[in-house]
Design an enzyme around this catalytic site. Sequence first.
Site, PDB file in Angstrom:
ATOM      1  N   ASN A 180       0.932  -1.222   0.124  1.00 11.92           N
ATOM      2  CA  ASN A 180       0.275   0.095  -0.017  1.00 11.92           C
ATOM      3  C   ASN A 180       0.808   1.677  -0.265  1.00 11.92           C
ATOM      4  O   ASN A 180       1.697   0.815   0.172  1.00 11.92           O
ATOM      5  CB  ASN A 180      -1.413  -0.342   1.045  1.00 11.92           C
ATOM      6  CG  ASN A 180      -2.415   0.880   0.909  1.00 11.92           C
ATOM      7  OD1 ASN A 180      -2.267   1.426  -0.134  1.00 11.92           O
ATOM      8  ND2 ASN A 180      -3.368  -0.324   1.409  1.00 11.92           N
ATOM      9  N   HIS A 207      23.309   2.671  11.917  1.00 10.05           N
ATOM     10  CA  HIS A 207      24.426   3.135  12.121  1.00 10.05           C
ATOM     11  C   HIS A 207      25.309   2.831  13.345  1.00 10.05           C
ATOM     12  O   HIS A 207      24.510   1.909  14.141  1.00 10.05           O
ATOM     13  CB  HIS A 207      24.349   4.555  12.329  1.00 10.05           C
ATOM     14  CG  HIS A 207      23.669   5.219  11.263  1.00 10.05           C
ATOM     15  ND1 HIS A 207      24.617   5.440   9.736  1.00 10.05           N
ATOM     16  CD2 HIS A 207      22.703   5.103  10.363  1.00 10.05           C
ATOM     17  CE1 HIS A 207      23.189   6.371   8.574  1.00 10.05           C
ATOM     18  NE2 HIS A 207      22.462   5.760   8.937  1.00 10.05           N
ATOM     19  N   GLY A 266      -0.738  -0.931   8.533  1.00 10.93           N
ATOM     20  CA  GLY A 266      -0.765   0.290   8.591  1.00 10.93           C
ATOM     21  C   GLY A 266       0.166   1.073   9.574  1.00 10.93           C
ATOM     22  O   GLY A 266       0.420   0.675  10.951  1.00 10.93           O
ATOM     23  N   THR A 296      11.142  -5.526  16.265  1.00  9.38           N
ATOM     24  CA  THR A 296      13.231  -5.592  16.511  1.00  9.38           C
ATOM     25  C   THR A 296      13.797  -7.003  16.940  1.00  9.38           C
ATOM     26  O   THR A 296      14.538  -6.512  16.623  1.00  9.38           O
ATOM     27  CB  THR A 296      12.638  -5.098  17.773  1.00  9.38           C
ATOM     28  OG1 THR A 296      12.201  -5.687  19.162  1.00  9.38           O
ATOM     29  CG2 THR A 296      12.322  -3.445  18.348  1.00  9.38           C
ATOM     30  N   LYS A 297      12.448  -7.985  17.230  1.00 12.36           N
ATOM     31  CA  LYS A 297      13.325  -9.403  16.778  1.00 12.36           C
ATOM     32  C   LYS A 297      11.852 -10.107  16.188  1.00 12.36           C
ATOM     33  O   LYS A 297      11.464 -10.129  15.132  1.00 12.36           O
ATOM     34  CB  LYS A 297      13.538  -9.805  18.240  1.00 12.36           C
ATOM     35  CG  LYS A 297      12.178 -10.126  19.174  1.00 12.36           C
ATOM     36  CD  LYS A 297      12.582 -10.451  20.543  1.00 12.36           C
ATOM     37  CE  LYS A 297      11.488 -10.813  21.307  1.00 12.36           C
ATOM     38  NZ  LYS A 297      11.450 -10.662  22.591  1.00 12.36           N
ATOM     39  N   ARG A 316       5.361  -8.072  20.099  1.00  9.76           N
ATOM     40  CA  ARG A 316       5.940  -9.202  21.008  1.00  9.76           C
ATOM     41  C   ARG A 316       4.179 -10.292  20.612  1.00  9.76           C
ATOM     42  O   ARG A 316       3.184 -10.016  19.888  1.00  9.76           O
ATOM     43  CB  ARG A 316       5.230  -8.614  22.716  1.00  9.76           C
ATOM     44  CG  ARG A 316       6.226  -8.741  22.764  1.00  9.76           C
ATOM     45  CD  ARG A 316       6.038  -8.240  24.506  1.00  9.76           C
ATOM     46  NE  ARG A 316       6.294  -9.006  25.551  1.00  9.76           N
ATOM     47  CZ  ARG A 316       5.743  -8.974  26.743  1.00  9.76           C
ATOM     48  NH1 ARG A 316       5.722  -8.203  27.371  1.00  9.76           N
ATOM     49  NH2 ARG A 316       5.915 -10.207  26.890  1.00  9.76           N
ATOM     50  N   LYS A 337      -1.394 -14.220  19.609  1.00 16.38           N
ATOM     51  CA  LYS A 337      -1.573 -15.202  19.689  1.00 16.38           C
ATOM     52  C   LYS A 337      -1.008 -15.978  18.773  1.00 16.38           C
ATOM     53  O   LYS A 337      -0.565 -15.471  18.305  1.00 16.38           O
ATOM     54  CB  LYS A 337      -2.768 -14.857  18.829  1.00 16.38           C
ATOM     55  CG  LYS A 337      -3.758 -14.632  18.464  1.00 16.38           C
ATOM     56  CD  LYS A 337      -5.174 -14.421  18.422  1.00 16.38           C
ATOM     57  CE  LYS A 337      -5.381 -13.933  17.193  1.00 16.38           C
ATOM     58  NZ  LYS A 337      -6.828 -13.198  17.631  1.00 16.38           N
TER      59      LYS A 337
END
Length: 241
Positions: free
Chosen positions: A96, A126, A155, A178-179, A193, A196
């Site tokens: 989108n 960086h 979104g 982040t992971k 996180r 489910k």
Amino acid sequence: MATEKEKMLRGELYYAFTTQLIAERETCARALHIFNATAVTKSRIERINLWNAIVGKPPIAETTPDEVLDRYAWVEPPFSCDYGHNIEMGENVFINFGCAILDPAKVKIGSRTLFGPNVSLFAATHPTDAALRNGTSGPELGAEIEIGADCWLGGGVVVLPGVKIGDGSVVGAGSVVTKDVPRDCVVAGNPARIIKYLKPENGQVVQKKEDTKDLLSRLDRLEMEMKEVKEQLKKNMVEID
């Protein structure tokens, strides 16, 4: 001796403001400008070829049948990226509007994956040391991002360098990933996180069970909040008296 582009593609520290890399970004920027300015007025084949110019693929023939065209990714403008040639997309992908991909490293998006508006994939980073980072005179580096097949990113999702998202997973709107995310699950939040786990083979949704550590952490936070509320109530009562 390795060129800065070779270092970039290997995920090593490299200097982005070299003649070769500046030229590649400028070539991509010109292709992006044409795509973003004209794609909505073009035929499906023309639109695909405008996209191919961004990602460094040859144009397809005007005689390409519709059943083949339907398999190509559909990307809504405006779209932005650094190099373009490091982006790989499977079939029937939908991107989108407002998507931004920083691609000094490979960015792979699996077939039938859907992106909501303003999704950002940052395969660039960086050094955290300011002296080494050194503005435009310092080095940077990239780390590959891989989004599996049949995923849905809502979104405003942001995916950070080096992250892999497994097949069939869903990322809630506004999340920062982040992971790595395993396959067939729903994640949300900042940082994202697991909410489910999904089991598409039987249509069941299995809620994630919180482990003892998480529950104790929640309890500590609630007790702290209750203590603060009690102290505030005492202060209020003193003021009333």
